[in-house]
Design a protein around this motif. Structure first.
Motif, PDB file in Angstrom:
ATOM      1  N   ALA A  84      10.488   8.879  -2.991  1.00 43.65           N
ATOM      2  CA  ALA A  84      11.902   9.183  -2.729  1.00 43.65           C
ATOM      3  C   ALA A  84      12.527   7.985  -2.440  1.00 43.65           C
ATOM      4  CB  ALA A  84      12.014  10.566  -2.113  1.00 43.65           C
ATOM      5  N   TYR A  85      11.965   7.059  -1.423  1.00 46.02           N
ATOM      6  CA  TYR A  85      12.743   5.975  -0.876  1.00 46.02           C
ATOM      7  C   TYR A  85      12.504   4.742  -1.487  1.00 46.02           C
ATOM      8  CZ  TYR A  85      13.162   9.779   2.618  1.00 46.02           C
ATOM      9  OH  TYR A  85      13.726  11.002   2.898  1.00 46.02           O
ATOM     10  N   LEU A  86      11.455   4.650  -2.343  1.00 47.77           N
ATOM     11  CA  LEU A  86      11.020   3.258  -2.715  1.00 47.77           C
ATOM     12  C   LEU A  86      11.371   3.129  -4.485  1.00 47.77           C
ATOM     13  CD1 LEU A  86       7.601   2.903  -1.077  1.00 47.77           C
ATOM     14  CD2 LEU A  86       9.829   1.964  -0.508  1.00 47.77           C
ATOM     15  N   ILE A  94       3.938   0.812  -6.103  1.00 50.16           N
ATOM     16  CA  ILE A  94       2.560   0.207  -6.442  1.00 50.16           C
ATOM     17  C   ILE A  94       2.157  -1.103  -5.832  1.00 50.16           C
ATOM     18  CG2 ILE A  94       1.707  -0.999  -8.648  1.00 50.16           C
ATOM     19  CD1 ILE A  94       2.139   2.022  -8.875  1.00 50.16           C
ATOM     20  N   GLU A  95       3.186  -1.738  -5.225  1.00 46.21           N
ATOM     21  CA  GLU A  95       2.823  -2.867  -4.419  1.00 46.21           C
ATOM     22  C   GLU A  95       1.837  -2.378  -2.938  1.00 46.21           C
ATOM     23  OE1 GLU A  95       6.147  -5.161  -3.650  1.00 46.21           O
ATOM     24  OE2 GLU A  95       6.248  -6.178  -5.638  1.00 46.21           O
ATOM     25  N   THR A 117      -3.086  -1.460  -0.150  1.00 38.84           N
ATOM     26  CA  THR A 117      -3.717  -0.546   0.664  1.00 38.84           C
ATOM     27  C   THR A 117      -5.318  -0.458   0.241  1.00 38.84           C
ATOM     28  OG1 THR A 117      -1.598   0.424   1.434  1.00 38.84           O
ATOM     29  CG2 THR A 117      -3.633   1.688   1.938  1.00 38.84           C
ATOM     30  N   VAL A 118      -5.187   0.110  -1.344  1.00 33.70           N
ATOM     31  CA  VAL A 118      -6.514   0.214  -1.894  1.00 33.70           C
ATOM     32  C   VAL A 118      -7.443  -0.837  -1.854  1.00 33.70           C
ATOM     33  CG1 VAL A 118      -7.461   1.129  -4.103  1.00 33.70           C
ATOM     34  CG2 VAL A 118      -5.476   2.159  -3.272  1.00 33.70           C
ATOM     35  N   LEU A 143      -3.208  -0.044 -12.727  1.00 29.75           N
ATOM     36  CA  LEU A 143      -3.939  -0.554 -11.750  1.00 29.75           C
ATOM     37  C   LEU A 143      -5.270  -0.227 -11.229  1.00 29.75           C
ATOM     38  CD1 LEU A 143      -2.898  -2.097  -9.075  1.00 29.75           C
ATOM     39  CD2 LEU A 143      -2.299  -0.048  -7.951  1.00 29.75           C
ATOM     40  N   LEU A 144      -5.514   0.997 -11.408  1.00 28.89           N
ATOM     41  CA  LEU A 144      -7.076   1.251 -11.015  1.00 28.89           C
ATOM     42  C   LEU A 144      -7.877   1.320 -12.127  1.00 28.89           C
ATOM     43  CD1 LEU A 144      -5.989   4.504  -9.122  1.00 28.89           C
ATOM     44  CD2 LEU A 144      -6.548   2.264  -8.052  1.00 28.89           C
ATOM     45  N   GLY A 145      -7.573   1.324 -13.440  1.00 28.63           N
ATOM     46  CA  GLY A 145      -8.449   1.261 -14.641  1.00 28.63           C
ATOM     47  C   GLY A 145      -8.858   2.563 -14.791  1.00 28.63           C
TER      48      GLY A 145
END
Length: 358
Positions: A37-39, A45-46, A51-52, A103-105
């Protein structure tokens, strides 16, 4: 190696946990805030990418010292589960689904699950084979109650939702409401004694609030609570006036530890009254989603056939959690199982692995 990823996206931090097919945690990392809600989508995604990627460092052979690039080339995600703060509508969820898939495939579909963060808290439903319903209760700074049914395909179906309105409109039973009610009760006591011969008793709660706000007169609380939020450019000379330089929301939510100390260490009756009132407010919200289902309310769940899953800093205190459960018992709602989840990402990863264990 087939991996199961769970990411808890919160307003203060992002937690990612990776487990293998045996349920062992093989990767873990924390990152910055990721409340959607704030991004912007790009910023969100960045944060997820970093993090992942950090969580996958220990999953490579040999272990990597650098953040693993996504999608990973030598690793494969069997499934991923994202619980995202602020993901309260299908349009928001759809807006991040495509970027997360790339991003994750992981193709868009059942193996890429994206929902509000309250869904992660329901993961213990998969660890009790004799129940199919869960009620999740988040009680941190704010509060929200959500009920779920586990469908035959293993997916969680949201049944009912109460709260999550934020500090201006709601958050009953959370840290903000505890702080607000503490100030209200001290001021109410002052009002009552305005026509009396004797002043209000100088209890622990009253004294703690005066010390925190660095005031002599309780009525100065009004000024201290309502002073406008500072701007980022404000030159801070904190001294004993730190509360003036934090937002009004945190100005009140930061009082909750004082209330608990006054109530359970100093046995202040006014502080105990505050906590009982707030525990009752939270229990009242839970009661909206529990009961015997009927034609008018077919989505009610029966407490005796469900697990209640608590999560958050305030309900993490057993003494307060027990207050809420006592209120529920008094109303005739006794849950079959009670769980406190202090690591949603880890429990979510374990629950995701159990979903696909066959």
């Amino acid at each position: 190696m087939s991996l199961y990823l769970c990411v808890d996206c919160g307003g203060s931090k992002t937690s990612a946990v990776v487990c293998d097919a045996s349920g062992n945690i093989v990767g873990r990392a924390s990152g910055g805030p990721s409340n959607i809600a704030y991004l912007t989508i790009t910023s969100f995604i960045e944060t997820i990418q970093t993090t992942v990627g950090d969580a996958l460092k220990t999953c490579t052979t040999p272990a990597s010292v650098d953040t693993v690039a996504l999608p990973p080339s030598e690793l494969e995600f069997a499934a991923a589960w994202f619980g995202i703060s602020g993901a309260d509508s299908s349009s928001i969820i759809e807006s991040v689904m495509g970027p997360l898939s790339s991003l994750l495939g992981i193709p868009k579909g059942p193996r890429l699950s994206v929902a509000n963060d309250a869904h992660l808290l329901a993961a213990p439903i998969r660890m009790h084979e004799d129940i199919f319903h869960a009620v999740t209760v988040i009680g941190g700074t704010g509060s929200i109650v959500v009920s779920f049914k586990e469908r035959e395909d293993g997916e969680l179906q949201e049944l009912g939702r109460v709260g999550g309105w934020g500090w201006i409109l709601g958050d009953e039973g959370g840290g903000y409401s505890i702080g607000r009610e503490a100030v209200r009760q001290v001021l109410a006591e002052q009002d009552i004694h305005s026509t009396m011969k004797s002043p209000p008793p100088e209890g622990s709660l009253r004294a703690s609030l005066k010390k925190y706000f660095d005031i002599k007169d309780v009525m100065e609380l009004l000024t201290e609570v309502y002073v406008l939020d500072s701007t980022p450019s404000t030159v801070v000379d904190i001294d004993n006036r730190a509360h003036k330089y934090i937002s009004r929301e945190k100005r009140l939510s930061s009082l909750s530890p004082l209330v608990f100390t006054a109530a359970f260490e100093d046995k202040d009756p006014l502080a105990l009254k505050v906590l009982r009132m707030c525990a009752k407010d939270l229990a009242d919200q839970i009661c909206i989603v529990v009961g015997d289902a009927n034609d008018e309310a077919p989505r009610l769940v029966k407490a005796s056939e469900s697990v209640i899953c608590f999560g958050g800093s305030v309900v993490g205190l057993k003494v307060y959690r027990d207050m809420v459960l006592d209120e529920l018992t008094a109303k005739g709602h006794v849950f079959k199982y009670v769980e406190f989840v202090d690591d949603c990402a880890a429990v979510g990863a374990a629950g995701l692995r159990l979903k696909y264990k066959d």
